[in-house]
Design a protein around this motif. Sequence first.
Motif, PDB file in Angstrom:
ATOM      1  N   ARG A  30     -10.242  -8.198   6.876  1.00 56.03           N
ATOM      2  CA  ARG A  30     -10.764  -7.283   5.854  1.00 56.03           C
ATOM      3  C   ARG A  30      -9.907  -7.422   4.609  1.00 56.03           C
ATOM      4  N   THR A  36      -8.498  -5.548   1.575  1.00 54.15           N
ATOM      5  CA  THR A  36      -8.265  -4.134   1.256  1.00 54.15           C
ATOM      6  C   THR A  36      -7.971  -3.901  -0.219  1.00 54.15           C
ATOM      7  N   GLY A  37      -7.882  -4.978  -0.992  1.00 57.81           N
ATOM      8  CA  GLY A  37      -7.616  -4.798  -2.417  1.00 57.81           C
ATOM      9  C   GLY A  37      -7.490  -6.132  -3.125  1.00 57.81           C
ATOM     10  N   GLU A  73      -5.838 -11.589  -2.950  1.00 60.61           N
ATOM     11  CA  GLU A  73      -6.603 -10.748  -2.042  1.00 60.61           C
ATOM     12  C   GLU A  73      -5.649 -10.174  -0.995  1.00 60.61           C
ATOM     13  N   LYS A  74      -5.574  -8.868  -0.928  1.00 62.15           N
ATOM     14  CA  LYS A  74      -4.753  -8.208   0.100  1.00 62.15           C
ATOM     15  C   LYS A  74      -5.605  -8.113   1.366  1.00 62.15           C
ATOM     16  N   ILE A 126      -6.028  -7.986   5.847  1.00 61.79           N
ATOM     17  CA  ILE A 126      -5.481  -7.600   7.148  1.00 61.79           C
ATOM     18  C   ILE A 126      -6.389  -8.193   8.219  1.00 61.79           C
ATOM     19  N   HIS A 173      -2.411  -5.841  14.266  1.00 62.81           N
ATOM     20  CA  HIS A 173      -2.802  -6.080  12.889  1.00 62.81           C
ATOM     21  C   HIS A 173      -1.720  -6.836  12.126  1.00 62.81           C
ATOM     22  N   THR A 184      -0.628  -7.884   8.314  1.00 61.29           N
ATOM     23  CA  THR A 184      -0.820  -7.628   6.891  1.00 61.29           C
ATOM     24  C   THR A 184      -0.406  -8.865   6.106  1.00 61.29           C
ATOM     25  N   VAL A 203      -0.851  -3.448   1.468  1.00 65.23           N
ATOM     26  CA  VAL A 203      -2.127  -3.814   2.082  1.00 65.23           C
ATOM     27  C   VAL A 203      -2.791  -2.609   2.737  1.00 65.23           C
ATOM     28  N   THR A 204      -2.013  -1.797   3.435  1.00 70.42           N
ATOM     29  CA  THR A 204      -2.555  -0.624   4.114  1.00 70.42           C
ATOM     30  C   THR A 204      -2.459   0.594   3.205  1.00 70.42           C
ATOM     31  N   GLU A 205      -3.173   1.627   3.562  1.00 71.07           N
ATOM     32  CA  GLU A 205      -3.193   2.827   2.721  1.00 71.07           C
ATOM     33  C   GLU A 205      -1.837   3.521   2.693  1.00 71.07           C
ATOM     34  N   ASP A 223      -1.600   3.882   9.891  1.00 76.18           N
ATOM     35  CA  ASP A 223      -3.021   3.840   9.543  1.00 76.18           C
ATOM     36  C   ASP A 223      -3.950   3.579  10.720  1.00 76.18           C
TER      37      ASP A 223
END
Length: 734
Positions: A108, A110-111, A121-122, A124, A132, A134, A406-408, A415
């Motif tokens: 995915r 993510t940003g 492209e960030k 995961i 996971h 990152t 990468v993660t919120e 997360d």
Amino acid sequence: HFAMKNLSFWFIQGKRISLIIALIFVGRINLYSQSDVSLFNYWKYFSDHQQTLYNSLTNIALDQLAQRSNQIANMKSEGDWEQRQAEVRVKLDHIIGEFPEKTPLNPRVTGLLKGDGFRVEKVIYESQPGLHVTAALFIPDGLEKKSPAILYCSGHTWEGFRSKVYQHAIINYVKKGFVVLAFDPVSQGERLQYLNKKGKKSKYDTPTKEHSYVGGQCFISGHSLAKYMIWDGIRSIDYLVSRVEVDPDRIGITGRSGGGTQSVYISAYDDRVLASAPENYVTSFKYLLKSIGPQDAEQNLPFFLKNNLDQADLLEVRAPKPTLIISTLSDFFSIQGARETYTEVKSAYKMLGEEDLVQMIEDEGEHESTLKNRERAYAFFQKHLNHPGDSTDLDVTIFSKKDLRVTESGQVLTDFNAETIFSLNKKSTEHDLEKSMDKSDSILLDQERLFESIIHVTGFENIIIGDDYIFSGTEDYNGFTLEKYLIKSNHSRNIPVVVMNPDSIKLNKGILILNPDGKSKELKSGLPVYLAKKGYHVILPDVTGSGELAPDDEAGDSYISHSSYNKWYAGILTGKSIVGLRMEDIDKVCAFVVDQYDIENDMTYGIARGIFTSDLLHNNIVSSNFSRLALIDPLISYKSIVMNRDYDPVLIQSSLAGVLPHYDLPDLINALAPAKMLLVNVKDQLGQNIDLSVENIDLSWIKYVYTQKNVSENLQIRLWSGDNPDIIFNKWLE
């Protein structure tokens, strides 16, 4: 009047003298009761005694490396090297074991970030279901065809690929037209495994300690952290080649320090890597062991040196693919080791007809990335990934750590309901145990198989019988005579031993006591005096790693809570465990005592405390030195370390790599039945007393076996405060 004054003077002085004499006497008794009975204060020749543990392991390693050198010296042709490559490949596959099956990556984005001439492209993805990874994919602008790609492996920084040093190199590569995938290794960046209470940082102060803590669990279960990290790299390449921008036939890999380790390993195990340029890692184990010693968990492969392998083999196995060794002259990874490794690898490439495809570059510097080395690395990939261009190092704009998040939350474990290396290793161990051990089929493991497994796992060797000892005099202690000896064990280890002899009743029986804190500490416990009063010869050795043989320097990148994982790794590399060293020491001491004091084996008893209970158990299975055992503060099982997220690091040095597929501590206890067995204050993996009022599966298994053998009366499981030995040991001694 004069006479009376003098009489009074001498009366007062006499009282003073009497008091002084009394104080001297009391002081003498106190001195003896607190004596440390040190032998090396006298024997100055053996001044390196505190390095006994590490020197013993290193000398074994150097012998193994010498055997390998002899093998390499006989490599005379292309066919010789091709045969060795095939043999090394088999060994490496066996060492790592079978990799997991490839499952969907579920990537995915993510940003997105916009850089100068490229985008980021960030991403995961999952290297294993629920694990996971990152990462950030750096893509040059204006690509019109598939481009070469580089997998960038980060060294030991909390920031992972977000480190300014690593970003500088990554952005330079992408500005020169390479697609670059940079990913967070386990325990770095957004993949911390042991978060503190706030959930933002690790509870450890370095990534290497996170690696080693969980790495210890992996080793015990028969796996390795390296396997998980290599698999992360292989799956990262899977992600790279899935991208439409990437030419799958032009894959490169690089990284510095711990990233250099990953680069070497991944390129040795994944044939898709065309060009490899490890930086600030390559040396040789000969010089590594003589200098800073083994590093954290993923940098050590089980039985690597025992299999006559060295770092050069990891480079040679991929020959003649393009390889660049990047070094600095003052790195803590020895430059001499790097040069000698390069010379050997160069010879292999020459025999294979591609001498120019391996290079080594050096520059002034410490453990760092220098301008000169970076530019030559750029040129290396431009040449061998067929992407010519300017190799000048550019000034670039670095992203902030927040930009590259990468993660919120900044952490995968916050997360997601994510897997960790611990949870995956636990599941794998459960699966392995279900396959290999079905205790309902048999009360005991086959004795012959158990014996062979112990020899394999511990690396135990039979001692050389001989009168190689030094009598070091006697000393009084609480009315008993202490006889002091220096006994030579295997590999020239000198074991200090004190024997407390009974003063009246002499049973011609001996009791050996092992204390991780050494003989001096044991003397102060009161237990030796209690046993000597009952007529036993009490034998108190400082086996390797204890007492006078305890290391004086525990420096290392994985020294956790007073336990040196680094020294433990030396045993894992060589196949000679610390437990194995101590087993040999126990054998030597027992052989000496039986001969010196005319004590029969069946009249010798063994007591051990704490982590040394494991050593005593192992020794008695293979050598039968003791007719009965008392284990004080024993660990209940190795499995308890692996199956629980947290454990006491002090347990590591008496644990064994690869033990669980073969046996566990309760199996050793059961194998010794019907011998009298006293278990006092049995501990869990955290060092806490196990509640005897609550059923424990391991203790229940031990009780079951003793009952099935009709010797349940020979098993005692007790709690003890340590104040009155008689209430615990009286029945055991009957």
